[in-house]
Write a protein that holds these residues in place. Structure first.
Motif, PDB file in Angstrom:
ATOM      1  N   GLU B 129       0.809  -1.221   0.000  1.00  0.00           N
ATOM      2  CA  GLU B 129       0.000   0.000   0.000  1.00  0.00           C
ATOM      3  C   GLU B 129       0.847   1.279   0.000  1.00  0.00           C
ATOM      4  O   GLU B 129       0.318   2.374  -0.172  1.00  0.00           O
ATOM      5  CB  GLU B 129      -0.904   0.020   1.241  1.00  0.00           C
ATOM      6  N   SER B 130       2.158   1.155   0.225  1.00  0.00           N
ATOM      7  CA  SER B 130       3.008   2.331   0.402  1.00  0.00           C
ATOM      8  C   SER B 130       3.503   2.901  -0.928  1.00  0.00           C
ATOM      9  O   SER B 130       4.063   2.174  -1.744  1.00  0.00           O
ATOM     10  CB  SER B 130       4.207   1.942   1.271  1.00  0.00           C
ATOM     11  N   PRO B 131       3.336   4.223  -1.150  1.00  0.00           N
ATOM     12  CA  PRO B 131       3.769   4.818  -2.421  1.00  0.00           C
ATOM     13  C   PRO B 131       5.273   5.069  -2.515  1.00  0.00           C
ATOM     14  O   PRO B 131       5.801   5.257  -3.608  1.00  0.00           O
ATOM     15  CB  PRO B 131       3.011   6.152  -2.461  1.00  0.00           C
ATOM     16  N   GLY B 164       4.878   8.946 -11.275  1.00  0.00           N
ATOM     17  CA  GLY B 164       4.344  10.306 -11.325  1.00  0.00           C
ATOM     18  C   GLY B 164       4.703  11.164 -10.126  1.00  0.00           C
ATOM     19  O   GLY B 164       4.226  12.290  -9.999  1.00  0.00           O
ATOM     20  N   LEU B 165       5.530  10.662  -9.213  1.00  0.00           N
ATOM     21  CA  LEU B 165       5.858  11.430  -8.002  1.00  0.00           C
ATOM     22  C   LEU B 165       7.234  12.080  -8.052  1.00  0.00           C
ATOM     23  O   LEU B 165       7.506  13.016  -7.310  1.00  0.00           O
ATOM     24  CB  LEU B 165       5.798  10.520  -6.764  1.00  0.00           C
ATOM     25  N   THR B 166       8.127  11.568  -8.923  1.00  0.00           N
ATOM     26  CA  THR B 166       9.511  12.039  -8.918  1.00  0.00           C
ATOM     27  C   THR B 166       9.743  13.072 -10.019  1.00  0.00           C
ATOM     28  O   THR B 166       9.476  12.810 -11.192  1.00  0.00           O
ATOM     29  CB  THR B 166      10.485  10.852  -9.104  1.00  0.00           C
ATOM     30  N   ALA B 167      10.240  14.253  -9.617  1.00  0.00           N
ATOM     31  CA  ALA B 167      10.569  15.294 -10.596  1.00  0.00           C
ATOM     32  C   ALA B 167      11.820  14.882 -11.377  1.00  0.00           C
ATOM     33  O   ALA B 167      12.586  14.032 -10.914  1.00  0.00           O
ATOM     34  CB  ALA B 167      10.813  16.620  -9.866  1.00  0.00           C
ATOM     35  N   PRO B 168      12.040  15.488 -12.560  1.00  0.00           N
ATOM     36  CA  PRO B 168      13.224  15.136 -13.348  1.00  0.00           C
ATOM     37  C   PRO B 168      14.534  15.314 -12.583  1.00  0.00           C
ATOM     38  O   PRO B 168      15.518  14.637 -12.849  1.00  0.00           O
ATOM     39  CB  PRO B 168      13.150  16.107 -14.539  1.00  0.00           C
ATOM     40  N   LYS B 176       1.808  14.961  -3.190  1.00  0.00           N
ATOM     41  CA  LYS B 176       1.135  14.226  -4.262  1.00  0.00           C
ATOM     42  C   LYS B 176       1.007  12.739  -3.884  1.00  0.00           C
ATOM     43  O   LYS B 176       0.026  12.084  -4.239  1.00  0.00           O
ATOM     44  CB  LYS B 176       1.974  14.359  -5.533  1.00  0.00           C
ATOM     45  N   ALA B 177       2.003  12.231  -3.180  1.00  0.00           N
ATOM     46  CA  ALA B 177       1.982  10.829  -2.739  1.00  0.00           C
ATOM     47  C   ALA B 177       0.940  10.610  -1.646  1.00  0.00           C
ATOM     48  O   ALA B 177       0.593   9.477  -1.338  1.00  0.00           O
ATOM     49  CB  ALA B 177       3.370  10.420  -2.229  1.00  0.00           C
ATOM     50  N   LYS B 190      -2.072  15.562   7.088  1.00  0.00           N
ATOM     51  CA  LYS B 190      -1.772  15.661   5.653  1.00  0.00           C
ATOM     52  C   LYS B 190      -0.731  16.755   5.495  1.00  0.00           C
ATOM     53  O   LYS B 190      -0.617  17.629   6.365  1.00  0.00           O
ATOM     54  CB  LYS B 190      -3.011  16.119   4.880  1.00  0.00           C
ATOM     55  N   VAL B 191      -0.006  16.751   4.396  1.00  0.00           N
ATOM     56  CA  VAL B 191       0.893  17.883   4.148  1.00  0.00           C
ATOM     57  C   VAL B 191       0.471  18.599   2.871  1.00  0.00           C
ATOM     58  O   VAL B 191      -0.037  17.975   1.934  1.00  0.00           O
ATOM     59  CB  VAL B 191       2.388  17.473   4.047  1.00  0.00           C
TER      60      VAL B 191
END
Lengths: 211, 211
Positions: B129-131, B164-168, B176-177, B190-191
């Motif tokens: 379940e962990s992103p 979709g969570l990691t920037a270039p 987002k995660a 939440k953050v």
């Protein structure tokens, strides 16, 4: 995206630094306040602060073996005292700026726009803008052999929390305090309202505590 | 509210525990996954995880000298491996529940509703379940003399981040995660969206980085 040891080793060094730093999660951002034996005040941002124990009250942080934090380390080593100041979200840019490499005689309080204040009989300055701040004496330090990082553990000698933030049971509402959290090397976050849960016991669902 | 050493010492012990624990700020909440040599899977919540270094990639956490975490400690000591799993905010109650004192043969994955999965050639289970999750080998441990707390440092052998969570540039967007942050002993947050700032340099205002 699954990266194994070999992928991490061969990654470009700044990409790896951002990625691995992010992987430890969202942390509290604090400003550590110190003063040199010559009297120069210092303020520097740290994002690796953690709870060590409540009795005696202990707080810890890690110090990278790099130039930019040398003033903080020298001041703690030579004077024995420091303050831990939670950062208002509204002051995030100024707090980030304390990580710039200022010359030794320059105070980051002044350079970045924070106000140094003192509590009677305590050597290190605290940050007047901070809603949750504490004063510590250095209790223990050790080096992590793998990379030379230093673990610093302080004993909390005083704790000052702005009015209206502490619940009757001792919980401090950091969302109400509007403190900043940090992720990676440079990301600042607000935090949402806390939802509190009852003490966990096997085979019983935790209940939400009323605020 | 200013509390000095004497006030902290004379405070009621649970009040002090909540207060001092809150004073270290908002931290990431993670589930540490392990497996015993007998094959029992274990999952336990920790709120003192921090970045130690990127090269080699290292992550640290503290382990209180108490009963409830003994399974995690025993499993790491005997097998050498563990996983670090960031907690989805939606699973905060179940994650809190992993701190209940389950008997040795009972897996918290099963008791609390998480799914154990494995990466080829790695001993400890991770949390499906962990992103954001990683697998580590224990690299170093030491005891903090003041209260017997153990500092555990792991070497990250693999890191798995949902798409979709990691920037270039390597930054992971934990908002987002939708991972949970924790404060005090029992508060979950939440953050908000991260705001990123440019590398700090003296006498130049940091710029906001475009997402």
């Amino acid at each position: 995206m699954l990266l194994r040891s070999g992928d991490l080793e061969s990654a470009e060094s700044r990409f790896r630094a951002r990625l691995i730093n992010s992987a430890s999660g969202v942390r509290s951002a604090v400003l550590i306040g110190t003063k040199s034996i010559k009297g120069t005040e210092n303020l520097a941002i740290f994002s690796t602060v953690f709870h060590v124990g409540a009795n005696p009250p202990l707080i810890g942080f890690l110090m990278r073996p790099v130039n930019r934090v040398r003033h903080t380390y020298e001041n703690i080593s030579k004077t024995g005292f420091f303050t831990v100041n939670h950062i208002p979200y509204s002051a995030r840019a100024a707090a980030h700026q304390t990580a710039a490499q200022y010359p030794e005689h320059r105070s980051e309080f002044e350079a970045c726009g924070f106000s140094p204040e003192y509590i009677e009989d305590f050597f290190a300055p605290f940050c007047a803008e901070s809603p949750v701040r504490s004063g510590c004496s250095i209790e223990y330090e050790t080096e992590i052999p793998a990379n030379g990082t230093r673990l610093m553990v302080g004993r909390i000698l005083w704790l000052d929390v702005a009015d209206g933030l502490t619940a009757p049971d001792g919980f401090i509402d950091l969302a109400k305090a509007e403190t900043a959290a940090v992720s990676g090397l440079d990301g600042y976050h607000k935090v949402g309202r806390p939802e509190r849960y009852s003490y966990p016991e096997p085979e019983r669902k935790p209940k939400i505590l009323k605020p």
